[in-house]
Motif scaffolding. Structure first.
Motif, PDB file in Angstrom:
ATOM      1  N   ARG A  52     -19.797 -47.954 132.412  1.00  0.00           N
ATOM      2  CA  ARG A  52     -20.692 -48.649 133.367  1.00  0.00           C
ATOM      3  C   ARG A  52     -20.237 -48.630 134.631  1.00  0.00           C
ATOM      4  O   ARG A  52     -21.142 -48.808 135.911  1.00  0.00           O
ATOM      5  CB  ARG A  52     -21.265 -49.745 132.418  1.00  0.00           C
ATOM      6  CG  ARG A  52     -21.945 -49.758 131.173  1.00  0.00           C
ATOM      7  CD  ARG A  52     -21.663 -51.040 130.156  1.00  0.00           C
ATOM      8  NE  ARG A  52     -22.576 -50.790 129.346  1.00  0.00           N
ATOM      9  CZ  ARG A  52     -22.380 -51.235 128.182  1.00  0.00           C
ATOM     10  NH1 ARG A  52     -21.879 -53.047 127.912  1.00  0.00           N
ATOM     11  NH2 ARG A  52     -22.927 -50.859 126.850  1.00  0.00           N
TER      12      ARG A  52
ATOM     13  N   THR B  12     -23.011 -47.185 136.648  1.00  0.00           N
ATOM     14  CA  THR B  12     -23.614 -47.794 137.537  1.00  0.00           C
ATOM     15  C   THR B  12     -23.043 -47.925 139.674  1.00  0.00           C
ATOM     16  O   THR B  12     -23.136 -48.975 140.138  1.00  0.00           O
ATOM     17  CB  THR B  12     -23.824 -49.268 137.593  1.00  0.00           C
ATOM     18  OG1 THR B  12     -22.438 -49.454 137.651  1.00  0.00           O
ATOM     19  CG2 THR B  12     -23.706 -49.635 136.376  1.00  0.00           C
ATOM     20  N   ASN B  13     -22.461 -46.878 139.461  1.00  0.00           N
ATOM     21  CA  ASN B  13     -22.018 -47.014 140.844  1.00  0.00           C
ATOM     22  C   ASN B  13     -20.802 -47.816 141.759  1.00  0.00           C
ATOM     23  O   ASN B  13     -20.670 -47.631 142.685  1.00  0.00           O
ATOM     24  CB  ASN B  13     -23.084 -46.412 142.206  1.00  0.00           C
ATOM     25  CG  ASN B  13     -23.448 -45.141 141.703  1.00  0.00           C
ATOM     26  OD1 ASN B  13     -23.403 -44.320 141.312  1.00  0.00           O
ATOM     27  ND2 ASN B  13     -25.070 -45.022 142.383  1.00  0.00           N
ATOM     28  N   ARG B  14     -20.552 -48.463 140.784  1.00  0.00           N
ATOM     29  CA  ARG B  14     -19.954 -49.391 140.908  1.00  0.00           C
ATOM     30  C   ARG B  14     -18.002 -48.973 141.882  1.00  0.00           C
ATOM     31  O   ARG B  14     -17.574 -48.984 143.019  1.00  0.00           O
ATOM     32  CB  ARG B  14     -19.331 -50.417 140.321  1.00  0.00           C
ATOM     33  CG  ARG B  14     -19.753 -51.803 140.384  1.00  0.00           C
ATOM     34  CD  ARG B  14     -19.918 -52.395 138.836  1.00  0.00           C
ATOM     35  NE  ARG B  14     -21.019 -53.778 138.646  1.00  0.00           N
ATOM     36  CZ  ARG B  14     -21.802 -53.830 138.814  1.00  0.00           C
ATOM     37  NH1 ARG B  14     -23.052 -52.525 138.058  1.00  0.00           N
ATOM     38  NH2 ARG B  14     -22.979 -54.306 138.404  1.00  0.00           N
TER      39      ARG B  14
ATOM     40  N   THR C  55     -24.603 -50.727 145.080  1.00  0.00           N
ATOM     41  CA  THR C  55     -24.296 -51.348 143.661  1.00  0.00           C
ATOM     42  C   THR C  55     -25.674 -52.636 144.760  1.00  0.00           C
ATOM     43  O   THR C  55     -26.179 -52.899 145.524  1.00  0.00           O
ATOM     44  CB  THR C  55     -23.803 -51.562 142.916  1.00  0.00           C
ATOM     45  OG1 THR C  55     -22.420 -52.278 144.231  1.00  0.00           O
ATOM     46  CG2 THR C  55     -22.824 -50.352 142.542  1.00  0.00           C
TER      47      THR C  55
ATOM     48  N   ASP D 216     -20.165 -56.722 143.127  1.00  0.00           N
ATOM     49  CA  ASP D 216     -19.780 -55.876 141.983  1.00  0.00           C
ATOM     50  C   ASP D 216     -18.006 -55.091 142.232  1.00  0.00           C
ATOM     51  O   ASP D 216     -18.452 -55.043 141.072  1.00  0.00           O
ATOM     52  CB  ASP D 216     -20.811 -54.909 142.176  1.00  0.00           C
ATOM     53  CG  ASP D 216     -22.027 -55.264 142.131  1.00  0.00           C
ATOM     54  OD1 ASP D 216     -22.198 -56.462 140.698  1.00  0.00           O
ATOM     55  OD2 ASP D 216     -23.333 -54.924 143.021  1.00  0.00           O
TER      56      ASP D 216
ATOM     57  N   TRP E  88     -25.602 -54.518 129.254  1.00  0.00           N
ATOM     58  CA  TRP E  88     -25.303 -54.937 131.204  1.00  0.00           C
ATOM     59  C   TRP E  88     -25.941 -55.432 131.678  1.00  0.00           C
ATOM     60  O   TRP E  88     -26.785 -55.398 131.232  1.00  0.00           O
ATOM     61  CB  TRP E  88     -24.737 -53.682 131.432  1.00  0.00           C
ATOM     62  CG  TRP E  88     -23.756 -53.327 132.589  1.00  0.00           C
ATOM     63  CD1 TRP E  88     -23.778 -52.527 134.024  1.00  0.00           C
ATOM     64  CD2 TRP E  88     -22.619 -53.413 132.879  1.00  0.00           C
ATOM     65  NE1 TRP E  88     -23.077 -52.845 134.398  1.00  0.00           N
ATOM     66  CE2 TRP E  88     -21.881 -53.490 134.318  1.00  0.00           C
ATOM     67  CE3 TRP E  88     -21.629 -53.984 131.994  1.00  0.00           C
ATOM     68  CZ2 TRP E  88     -20.823 -53.461 134.644  1.00  0.00           C
ATOM     69  CZ3 TRP E  88     -20.395 -54.046 132.338  1.00  0.00           C
ATOM     70  CH2 TRP E  88     -20.135 -53.795 134.523  1.00  0.00           C
TER      71      TRP E  88
ATOM     72  N   ASP F 236     -27.304 -56.774 136.070  1.00  0.00           N
ATOM     73  CA  ASP F 236     -27.114 -56.310 137.616  1.00  0.00           C
ATOM     74  C   ASP F 236     -25.792 -56.786 138.004  1.00  0.00           C
ATOM     75  O   ASP F 236     -25.186 -56.495 138.113  1.00  0.00           O
ATOM     76  CB  ASP F 236     -28.186 -56.338 137.727  1.00  0.00           C
ATOM     77  CG  ASP F 236     -29.458 -55.049 138.667  1.00  0.00           C
ATOM     78  OD1 ASP F 236     -28.226 -54.371 138.219  1.00  0.00           O
ATOM     79  OD2 ASP F 236     -29.977 -55.048 139.087  1.00  0.00           O
TER      80      ASP F 236
ATOM     81  N   SER G 230     -23.117 -58.296 136.325  1.00  0.00           N
ATOM     82  CA  SER G 230     -22.323 -58.251 134.987  1.00  0.00           C
ATOM     83  C   SER G 230     -21.097 -58.887 134.734  1.00  0.00           C
ATOM     84  O   SER G 230     -20.174 -58.382 134.273  1.00  0.00           O
ATOM     85  CB  SER G 230     -21.825 -56.200 134.391  1.00  0.00           C
ATOM     86  OG  SER G 230     -21.366 -56.010 135.916  1.00  0.00           O
TER      87      SER G 230
END
Ligand code: FUB
Ligand code: ZN
Length: 683
Positions: free
Chosen positions: A63, A67-69, A85, A90, A415, A417, A419
């Protein structure tokens, strides 16, 4: 590791001198037996740790990628792109998952995972600026930082930038990774960042009360690993900054305006209540305990003791949840513990475990481990589904979905936004073995009843301690003591408050009736009288290889009642068996839960159901259930079987009603009219 860090601490102090105010004159009198010395063989916890390793941690990494973390770090390294994000914190999901993975790797070595973690750490290193600054929300595009971040570094740290929060999680992860793997790749990144933080903040430099605490705990950990006083000094400096900001409106009752949200309205030594955002607060209180232990600061110690007492006496749910109020994710007023709107963020439970472990280490009293156990077995693990990849951010006490007012019931989500909770759980689970035992010289404390083997050093010789039990379902606890040579020491077995007639170490919750059953202890088959010290049975003897201690804890079903000042629980009871709180869920109770009464006459039967919810003991009783017959216009109570399951296991079978507190009788009926729009929908 702890003794190793003690050595480093001493070496660091000798090498570097230590003259400043945050002088290390003391430490926790009790040290935990490190998780690396404890091997679990436990039917309850081992499958959960395995699920965390096999499902939660891979799902978290996946995730973080999806999610681009992770991409944020790549873009920060390239200094190009757009923060991809939602929140500036994040980055911490990656740190926390690495922390969980590091603990997990030491339990279950996995070359593949190790390589992945190392590759991720390389991405973190690449995103770090040359002077140690690490915060992708700015580094990606310093001209257009995240809106919470301010145009210059640290400018909005007191509010919402989370720059130091990110640093704190980085330090926690780095120390765990170093302890678990012996590798320094993440630790080096953390130290470089911490050196920048220490060079930036301190007397005569910048000052701020960090907007979201945790950097203080993280700095203390770096101090323990390196022995460098500046890390402890800076942790203390940040704690001392609380209550210094002059821009709040002291007259406002709004925590955002008066500073309470950030525990910043008064100096910490003047704070008397658990206040504001619960996760922030409990990370702060953990750090206050750390710094008080390491500096011998008595006012700081007194403050954290007072705040703890306030929380457990007035601001604590019977399931161990804290932070009652959704707006501001915060502690409410004294006795403000509503059920249907209870917030109880899972992260607050994680923080509570950290805090209570430290309070135990400070004082050696069982009440802290009682709270830790309550949180752990109830309001914390309720935060993760049995599948290991669905979570609760907030942990409700009641879901009411009457036929007249259908509501959106909470369901677990994969998950969020934001998280923070899933990744906090990912790091706590594999660290659990480190919470079972404590030691102070010849006193060996057993806090948690978890089957497995611990390897200790007592009287300079190896002692193996084996626990075998079927806890929390059975109260029979077996301990086998195997010293390398016969040796004398004190085995201090926690006799839980609930087994001694205390529902809580305060009068917030009490048992409705006394128990007829008593705790019994046998050594090598013979009943043994014991003295109780601070809630621990003191078993002092010359221990020989193969000595067996049998402790029997009473496991009747108990009714719990709340202090009458808790409005929502008036006239109600909750059900407890052993350390577990129970709830009724719609699926076991003919589609409802909020219509069930538990009068004093109801008799509960406990039965282990291996087929249900991965194996749980259920409680059943025949009770009156309220039935409304709309067509006939009648209300009556009818006998019905109430089936209660452990609270932690709710919401694993779809959505519907759930309740922890049951009215003992009907005293009134709400007569409501169904809203027109819903009548329309029904047609
Ligand atoms: O602010 C960082 C984390 O996000 C907090 O600890 C949680 O309460 C959530 O707001
Ligand atoms: Zn959270």
């Amino acid at each position: 590791m702890y003794s190793n860090s003690r050595f480093l601490l001493t070496a660091g102090l000798l090498a570097l001198g230590f003259a400043a105010q945050a002088q290390a004159v003391a430490d926790y009198p009790i040290r935990p037996v490190p998780f690396t010395q404890v091997k679990l063989a436990d039917n309850f916890w081992l499958p959960r740790l395995k699920t965390n390793t096999d499902v939660t941690i891979p799902a978290s990494f996946q995730r973080c990628e999806a999610t681009n973390r992770v991409k944020n770090f790549e873009m920060a390294a390239a200094k190009s792109g757009k923060f991809a994000t939602t929140f500036p914190f994040d980055d911490t999901d990656i740190y926390k998952t690495i922390e969980g993975a590091a603990y997990s790797l030491s339990l279950y070595p996995d070359e593949h995972l190790k390589e992945y973690v190392d590759a991720l750490i390389a991405k973190v290193a690449a995103a770090q600026e040359p002077d140690g600054y690490l915060y992708t929300a700015r580094t990606i595009d310093p001209a257009h930082p995240h809106s919470w971040a301010g145009s210059a570094r640290w400018e909005k740290e007191r509010e919402l930038s989370h720059e130091l929060y990110n640093s704190g999680h980085l330090y926690e992860a780095a120390v765990a990774h170093y302890q678990a793997t012996g590798q320094k790749n993440l630790l080096d990144i953390a130290l470089k960042n911490a050196d920048l933080v220490c060079a930036t903040f301190g007397p005569g430099k910048r000052a701020v009360a960090p907007g979201h605490e945790i950097v203080e705990m993280g700095l203390v950990k770096l101090y323990r690993v390196t022995g460098q006083p500046k890390y402890l000094q800076t942790a203390k400096f940040f704690i001392d900054q609380r209550g210094q900001y002059k821009g709040y409106d002291a007259k406002s009752t709004d925590g955002w305006r008066n500073g309470q949200y950030w525990q910043d309205d008064k100096p910490v030594v003047d704070q008397k209540e658990a206040e504001g955002h619960a996760v922030r607060a409990e990370y702060l209180y953990s750090a206050m305990a750390d710094v008080a232990a390491l500096t011998g600061d008595k006012p700081l110690l007194a403050a954290v003791d007072t705040i703890w007492q306030n929380m457990v006496s007035k601001k604590f749910y019977v399931t161990g949840g804290t932070g009652a109020v959704p707006g501001g994710e915060r502690f409410g007023a004294n006795y403000e513990l509503p059920n249907t709107t209870a917030y109880n963020e899972t992260c607050a439970s994680v923080a509570d475990v950290y805090w209570n472990q430290r309070m135990f280490q400070l004082h050696g009293e069982a009440k802290y481990a009682d709270i830790l156990e309550k949180v752990l077995y109830n309001g914390l693990i309720s935060g993760v589904g049995l599948d290991g990849k669905s979570f609760f951010y907030s942990n409700a006490m009641q879901v009411k979905n009457s036929a007249s007012f259908p509501q959106t019931e909470p369901a677990r989500a994969g998950w969020f936004d934001c998280s923070c909770c899933p990744t906090n759980l990912a790091r706590l689970f594999p660290a659990l073995p480190g919470y079972i035992y404590g030691q102070h010289d010849k006193d060996v404390y057993v806090n948690l009843f978890v089957s497995g083997t611990a390897d200790l050093q007592v009287n300079k010789q190896p002692v193996q301690l084996v626990q075998q039990n079927n806890y929390p379902w059975d109260g029979g606890l077996k301990f086998t003591v195997n010293p390398a040579r016969t040796t004398d020491f004190n085995l201090l077995v926690r006799i839980p408050g609930w087994a001694r007639g205390e529902a809580m170490p305060s009068s917030l919750y009490t048992f409705a009736t006394p128990s007829a059953e008593k705790v019994s202890i046998k050594i090598n088959g013979k009943t043994t009288p014991y003295t109780l010290r601070n809630g621990y049975a003191v078993l002092a003897r010359q221990w020989r290889k193969g000595d067996v201690v049998d402790v029997t804890l009473p496991m009747e079903v108990r009714r719990v009642v709340a202090d009458a000042r808790v409005q929502d629980d008036l006239g109600k009871v909750a059900l407890q068996r052993g350390p577990l709180m129970y709830c009724a869920e719609w699926t076991d109770n003919q589609g409802r839960a909020s219509n069930l009464l538990v009068p004093a006459s109801a008799t509960f039967i406990s039965a282990f159901r291996p087929d249900l919810l991965n194996g749980v003991t259920t409680l059943t009783a025949t009770v009156p259930a309220v039935r409304v017959d709309e067509a006939a216009g009648t209300i009556q109570t009818v006998p019905q079987t109430l089936t209660a399951i452990p609270y932690y296991a709710w919401a694993n079978r779809g959505k519907g009603e759930m309740t922890v507190w049951f009215p003992a009788k009907v005293v009134d009926v709400d007569v409501v009219t169904r809203p027109a729009v819903q009548q329309e929908e029904k047609k």
